[in-house]
Motif scaffolding. Structure first.
Motif, PDB file in Angstrom:
ATOM      1  N   VAL A 438       1.756  -2.091   5.340  1.00 47.06           N
ATOM      2  CA  VAL A 438       1.355  -2.416   3.968  1.00 47.06           C
ATOM      3  C   VAL A 438      -0.096  -2.890   3.937  1.00 47.06           C
ATOM      4  O   VAL A 438      -0.868  -2.531   3.033  1.00 47.06           O
ATOM      5  CB  VAL A 438       2.292  -3.482   3.357  1.00 47.06           C
ATOM      6  N   TYR A 439      -0.490  -3.680   4.939  1.00 48.27           N
ATOM      7  CA  TYR A 439      -1.861  -4.210   4.960  1.00 48.27           C
ATOM      8  C   TYR A 439      -2.882  -3.080   5.059  1.00 48.27           C
ATOM      9  O   TYR A 439      -3.809  -2.988   4.243  1.00 48.27           O
ATOM     10  CB  TYR A 439      -2.036  -5.182   6.130  1.00 48.27           C
ATOM     11  N   SER A 440      -2.741  -2.204   6.054  1.00 51.27           N
ATOM     12  CA  SER A 440      -3.744  -1.146   6.250  1.00 51.27           C
ATOM     13  C   SER A 440      -3.738  -0.160   5.087  1.00 51.27           C
ATOM     14  O   SER A 440      -4.803   0.326   4.670  1.00 51.27           O
ATOM     15  CB  SER A 440      -3.498  -0.416   7.572  1.00 51.27           C
ATOM     16  N   ASN A 444      -6.909   0.449   2.610  1.00 49.24           N
ATOM     17  CA  ASN A 444      -7.404   1.815   2.447  1.00 49.24           C
ATOM     18  C   ASN A 444      -7.512   2.179   0.964  1.00 49.24           C
ATOM     19  O   ASN A 444      -8.503   2.780   0.533  1.00 49.24           O
ATOM     20  CB  ASN A 444      -6.451   2.779   3.159  1.00 49.24           C
ATOM     21  N   PHE A 445      -6.503   1.778   0.167  1.00 48.23           N
ATOM     22  CA  PHE A 445      -6.558   2.050  -1.272  1.00 48.23           C
ATOM     23  C   PHE A 445      -7.677   1.247  -1.940  1.00 48.23           C
ATOM     24  O   PHE A 445      -8.344   1.735  -2.852  1.00 48.23           O
ATOM     25  CB  PHE A 445      -5.220   1.728  -1.917  1.00 48.23           C
ATOM     26  N   TYR A 471       7.966  -7.767  -1.132  1.00 51.81           N
ATOM     27  CA  TYR A 471       8.509  -6.692  -1.967  1.00 51.81           C
ATOM     28  C   TYR A 471       8.972  -5.527  -1.095  1.00 51.81           C
ATOM     29  O   TYR A 471       8.377  -5.241  -0.057  1.00 51.81           O
ATOM     30  CB  TYR A 471       7.414  -6.233  -2.932  1.00 51.81           C
ATOM     31  N   ASP A 472      10.033  -4.842  -1.500  1.00 51.37           N
ATOM     32  CA  ASP A 472      10.610  -3.760  -0.698  1.00 51.37           C
ATOM     33  C   ASP A 472      10.006  -2.390  -0.996  1.00 51.37           C
ATOM     34  O   ASP A 472      10.318  -1.420  -0.309  1.00 51.37           O
ATOM     35  CB  ASP A 472      12.127  -3.684  -0.899  1.00 51.37           C
ATOM     36  N   TRP A 473       9.198  -2.264  -2.014  1.00 48.62           N
ATOM     37  CA  TRP A 473       8.518  -1.022  -2.365  1.00 48.62           C
ATOM     38  C   TRP A 473       9.467   0.163  -2.445  1.00 48.62           C
ATOM     39  O   TRP A 473       9.385   1.109  -1.651  1.00 48.62           O
ATOM     40  CB  TRP A 473       7.387  -0.719  -1.365  1.00 48.62           C
ATOM     41  N   ARG A 481       0.221   2.476  -4.117  1.00 48.09           N
ATOM     42  CA  ARG A 481      -1.059   2.980  -4.635  1.00 48.09           C
ATOM     43  C   ARG A 481      -1.183   2.692  -6.127  1.00 48.09           C
ATOM     44  O   ARG A 481      -2.251   2.270  -6.598  1.00 48.09           O
ATOM     45  CB  ARG A 481      -1.165   4.485  -4.372  1.00 48.09           C
ATOM     46  N   ASN A 482      -0.120   2.908  -6.878  1.00 49.17           N
ATOM     47  CA  ASN A 482      -0.164   2.663  -8.315  1.00 49.17           C
ATOM     48  C   ASN A 482      -0.395   1.189  -8.642  1.00 49.17           C
ATOM     49  O   ASN A 482      -1.112   0.852  -9.591  1.00 49.17           O
ATOM     50  CB  ASN A 482       1.124   3.146  -8.969  1.00 49.17           C
TER      51      ASN A 482
END
Length: 588
Positions: A438-440, A444-445, A471-473, A481-482
């Protein structure tokens, strides 16, 4: 092992592991970072320094020289060389050379500017790439280029290009910089091979800042092979009056360097992908919606021998059923009312000698599955409204988020087609299964949206990061990204805070930080808002972190303190913490 002496000729040395976590730094590096020598150990280098574009190069095992990173407000010039074993990167050495004074004694001719200039024509997976600065010093080179010279990037980086080449003609890059004009389609002698290359001067504000050399063919003996591929195109593609060749030659947009993530699952998957790509078997990509199946399809094509040929995408769920057959197989003139004069070739013919990506293959109707099966078995197709059979050579990469095995049992998907497609099966993990990425992905985004929005966002604040880690995304990378893009529409400073996140996200993750509240208060605050398993998981999270902190990062001592095995501690850390920025779960 290809290594280097990290102590020679540098002011400070940082040793990194495969995931670019700091495993050692000397006193000079600690002093330059203005940090105690022990405090950064275990952290990822991009948590300590702002690497900008250099981070992607480091993850890709690309060497560079005399480039600038930011640590706070300090600018530090550095070199990077990967450490390789069996052609795989197992770590790297970042040498901190000097502090750059605020008077701007360095120029804007940094690798960041060079990368912006060359991004349109770089493919680090396959092409041999070398970049020199205005003085002719090699500032970046990849393994593919070094392999031509039977050397390593480490031996070339930082040297003048004339001294970096071995058993080869002198470099023409300095001459290209002098003329300011590119050399295209040049044959050059490298170490017993004749290669086909392009050379581009890099120009900024009317002045030359460097030059890039790109090897198009590692050996010109490849060219007859490509010619035979072009000659093998169906006659309809070459002479068809309704077809513009430029319209159907869809090149891939991404390669394996575009797949962001340092988790073991993703690294293993990328290694498998690169091995599979070299073969010719069909590939079935499995994964939830938003995990990046199309990105992996592009990467397979980019790393394959078919990467000179078209990559054609078909979304089987987006095309109306009554148009699907004509889209896939084309149609002859007069096949139906409103048909184009001269007819239309289909996606399979467009992808001849290349790759066709059948996205959402589980949504394809049964009658079309029969026709797809014939193409895969016989390598033949017939245009709609025609009786003439045509031969096509395509590799199929299919993708779905549906349970095809269950669909086969229910008679909704043909078993014979399933086995034709499922020769190689690659499952892309959901983001909740690799939260350490999630961090990278987020950074990047942020870098992408900074360019798109013209902003200078640096990071998320601690509360926002806590929400991201908790959060589980369910929408996976697409949702992440959104969320970042949504934050960019309202952020005004250098940090994204929880106030900039969508309300539904913050409502799902209330009160996640329990570090500084009493246990009784934590329990009372959680009752009625979370079930017992969520409360216990969060408490275990805190307990694990405190144990490792108490043992100063020594996980073997922490496991003894908790009365569990070291392997058990690693499993719990991986499951509970998801590899976020607070703690490194790799062995020190």
């Amino acid at each position: 092992m290809n290594g280097c002496n990290p102590e020679s000729g540098s002011s400070g040395v940082i040793r990194l592991d495969t995931d670019l976590c700091i495993i050692y730094l000397d006193q000079a590096a600690a002093a330059m970072l203005e940090l105690p020598s022990s405090s950064p150990v275990g952290k990822k280098i991009d948590e300590v320094a702002d690497l900008a574009n250099l981070g992607n190069l480091m993850h890709g095992g690309i060497s560079f020289s005399d480039q600038v990173i930011l640590v706070g407000k300090r600018r530090i010039a550095c070199d990077f060389v990967p450490i390789m074993e069996n052609d795989l990167m197992v770590g790297g050495v970042l040498s901190l050379l000097r502090l750059i004074p605020d008077n701007g004694s360095d120029t804007d001719d940094s690798l960041k500017e060079i990368l912006r200039s060359t991004s349109a024509f770089m493919n680090f997976d396959y092409d041999g790439i070398i970049v020199v600065d205005r003085k002719g010093i090699v500032v970046m080179v990849n393994q593919s280029f070094a392999n031509l010279l039977d050397t390593t990037p480490q031996a070339m980086i930082g040297r003048h290009v004339d001294r970096a080449y071995r058993n080869s003609q002198p470099s023409h890059l300095p001459a290209v910089m002098e003329s300011g004009k590119p050399d295209l389609g040049i044959i050059h002698y490298f170490n017993g091979k004749q290669v086909y290359a392009n050379r581009f001067p890099l120009i900024k504000d009317g002045r030359v800042i460097g030059c890039v050399g790109k090897i198009l063919f590692m050996d010109i003996r490849e060219i007859p092979l490509i010619a035979r591929q072009l000659q093998a195109e169906p006659e309809s593609q070459v002479h068809h009056p309704a077809v513009n060749r430029k319209e159907i030659f869809f090149k891939y947009k991404y390669d394996s360097n575009s797949i962001v993530g340092q988790s073991r699952k993703i690294q293993d998957l990328k290694e498998t992908l690169l091995r599979v790509a070299q073969k010719h078997s069909n590939v079935l990509l499995r994964g939830e919606s938003g995990t990046g199946k199309e990105l992996f399809a592009h990467a397979i094509h980019a790393a394959s021998a078919r990467h000179y040929s078209p990559f054609v995408k078909v979304n089987c769920a987006a095309i109306p059923e009554h148009l699907l057959e004509s889209e896939l197989f084309g149609y002859a003139e007069g096949a139906f009312t409103g048909a184009k004069k001269g007819g239309q070739i289909g996606k399979f013919e467009q992808a001849h000698t290349g790759t066709i990506f059948l996205d959402e293959i589980g949504d394809m109707p049964l009658y079309m599955q029969v026709k797809i099966l014939r193409v895969l078995q016989e390598k033949e197709l017939t245009n709609l409204g025609s009786t003439k059979q045509k031969t096509v050579d395509v590799r199929v990469v299919a993708a779905t988020n549906r349970n095809l095995e269950q669909m086969v049992k229910e008679g909704k998907f043909r078993e014979d087609l399933y086995y034709r497609l499922n020769v190689v099966n690659l499952t892309i993990p959901a983001l909740r299964e690799r939260k350490e990425d999630v961090y990278s992905l987020t950074m990047n985004f942020i870098e992408q949206f900074n360019v798109e929005f013209g902003l200078s966002v640096k990071d998320l604040d601690s509360d926002a990061w806590q929400i991201f880690k908790s959060y589980d995304w369910p929408g996976n990378i697409r949702e992440l990204r959104n969320v970042v893009e949504s934050a960019f529409n309202v952020v005004s400073g250098p940090l994204i805070t929880s106030a900039h996140l969508p309300e539904q996200l913050t409502q799902l993750c209330p009160g996640t930080n329990v570090d500084f509240v009493g246990i009784e208060d934590f329990i009372l605050a959680s009752l009625g808002k979370k079930d017992i398993s969520q409360i216990m998981d969060q408490f275990e999270n805190l307990l694990l972190r405190k144990a490792v902190e108490f043992c100063h990062g020594n996980k073997q001592q922490a496991s003894k303190l908790l009365g569990i095995s070291r392997q058990g501690l690693y499993k719990k850390l991986s499951r509970q913490l998801g590899g976020g920025s607070d703690m490194d779960t790799s062995e020190m």
